[in-house]
Structure formats: structure tokens, C-alpha cells
Write an enzyme that holds these catalytic residues in place. Sequence first.
Site: not given
Length: 320
Positions: A12, A35, A138, A167, A276
Site C-alpha cells: 500500500v 518486507t 495485530y 480487504n 481459519r
Amino acid sequence: MKLLVTGGAGYVGSVCAARLAESGHEVVVLDDLSTGHADAVPDGVRLVEADINDVIGDVLAEGYDGVLHFAAKSLVGESQQEPAKYWHGNVGTALALLDAMVEHGTPRLVFSSTAATYGEPDAVPIAETAPTRPTNTYGATKLAIDHAITGYARSHGISAVSLRYFNVAGAYGRFGERHTTETHLIPIVLQVAQGKRDQVAVYGDDYPTEDGTCVRDYIHVVDLADAHLKALDHAEAGEHRIYNLGNGLGFSVRQVIDACREVTGHPIPAEVSPRRSGDPAVLVASAERARTELGWKPERVELTGIVRDAWEFTRSQEAR
Ligand code: UDP
């Protein structure tokens, strides 16, 4: 404006840095490349390759009109296993940034927050007034930073905006998603189409949704980046505003896989797997506040268009 983009070599952040530079801002990227990727920094933008904690005072001493803070750890699973990495890495670093902004009189901050600050919603679409009950470390660290920003803004006259992303997907030309550890649905499905995976696992098909799979709000990364440009000039000194960024449209895991099949022409085998842990059935944003107050409107709302941009980016990486 002269703007510092932390994490501007990431997904982003790089799209945002590119859009800012194209709009005529002077942009500097600060990224430790843990990253991110150096070649994701837009042309003509200076990269300071360093840890924020080591250099932020010296960098801001050069004089900036604002900071867009993207640099963060963002893997939900990892945050559960290694909380210290997230509390120190996300919250500790954000506090170092805020302290340096106060010391050097940097007037503006736009912060990359997340829908994970809300946790399991009581109602959808989720508005900014919804309770914040993050279900993972997080989300908790991003919420803690939002609270810190409110206090620093009020006490030190910083104009601050937090943008809570749903998302994020899609790409902007050569700027896109390339994580070493990929956990997100669209890149994983596209890896199947690329032949890098045999199939995609559908995490649960017994949710209370139309087709039984989880529903999420996929927002194009360019629409998201453009909200940051609008946010820069938005808050008054001493004010911290919070906006959700999403399309307000929900797509199920099966609809995403179908869109990827349509775009790629690949059959994309999918197998239902267990749920999940920690996945809410439906997460859809109410972005009404961003629409009315920021004057922002997502333009790239069609799922196939979002997937098409991601696919073009994925294939361009393959050709490199
Ligand atoms: N998902 C899936 N298979 C995968 C990756 C994700 O079924 O290999 C599902 C996941 O359970 C969620 C949705 O896709 O319902 C979006 O997940 P993602 O990790 O992309 O984003 P999140 O909503 O967790 O931030």
C-alpha cells in the site's frame, strides 16, 4: 508538500508514494526493506533504508509537512505467535515516530489502521462508531496506536487521520502485492492460476452467508491510496479523525475464486478446508463518513476489475 512515507517500499505504501509523487508532492520513503522491496519505490523518490527507531529524529529534522505511516508488521497469525514483535515493532515504533514529530514540529499524520481494530462485529456494515474489540494482537496494536495518536494530536496540535482498511486488493501498474509469506485470498488464488500452487483451500463453507463462505469488502489499492491524498489536508490541528475505507460491497470467498477463474481462464481447483480461527463470517465497511467528510468515492468497485489489475501485476512479476 514535503512528505515522508514510512513503509513506502511495501504494497500500500508504494502505491501511495507513487500517487503522491504524481500529484506533485515531494516524497521521501523511509523503509528498512524487512518486507518491502527497493524496486517498489517510485522513480524520482528518495529511499532512506533504515529502521525508523534509529533515524526518525534525524530525518524529520530536515523539515516535513507530514508523515504517512505505513511501516508495520501485518500478519495476523504471526502476531498471535510473536506478540512482542508486534507490540515493539508496531506500537513502539509509532511512539518513536510521534515523539519525533512533536520534537520537530511535523504538523500532519495519516496512519494506516485496519478493520481488525473492530474484531467480531455486532452489525454490518461496520461504522466507525462500532465497538473496537480486536481479536488478535495485530488489530490490538493498531488500535493502541490509534489511541496514542488521539492523545498526541490533542496535546501537540498535530492534524491526524487514521484510515481503517478493509480487504485491500488490486495493483497499480508495477506497484502491487509481493509478500514472501502470502496469506491473503486473492494473491493465493492467483498463485494457483500461475501454477505455483495446486489448489486453493476454502476456509469453511458453513458460515451463515449465502454460499456458506466468508464475505469480505475488497477495496482497490488505488482507491485506497487516493483517500490518503484527501486525508492529508483534512483534519484541523489537534484533531484525530478516523475513517473506514471499503467499498461497502461484500464478496464471498467463492465469488472471489469465480472472478479469478473468469479473469485468468484457469479452472482454479478449490477444496473446502476447516475454518481459519478468528475469521468472522461477514466484514463489510460502512464508508459513509469518508464519503461525506473526505469527499472520497471508490471508483474501481467491480471485483473482476480489481482481480484483473492484480493478475496483470502478478504476470508482470513472472516475466521479470
Ligand atoms: N481465505 C481462504 N483461503 C485462503 C486465504 C483466505 O478461504 O487461502 C479466506 C479467509 O478465511 C477470509 C477471506 O478469504 O474469509 C479473506 O482472507 P484474507 O486473509 O485475504 O483477508 P482477511 O479478511 O483475513 O483480512
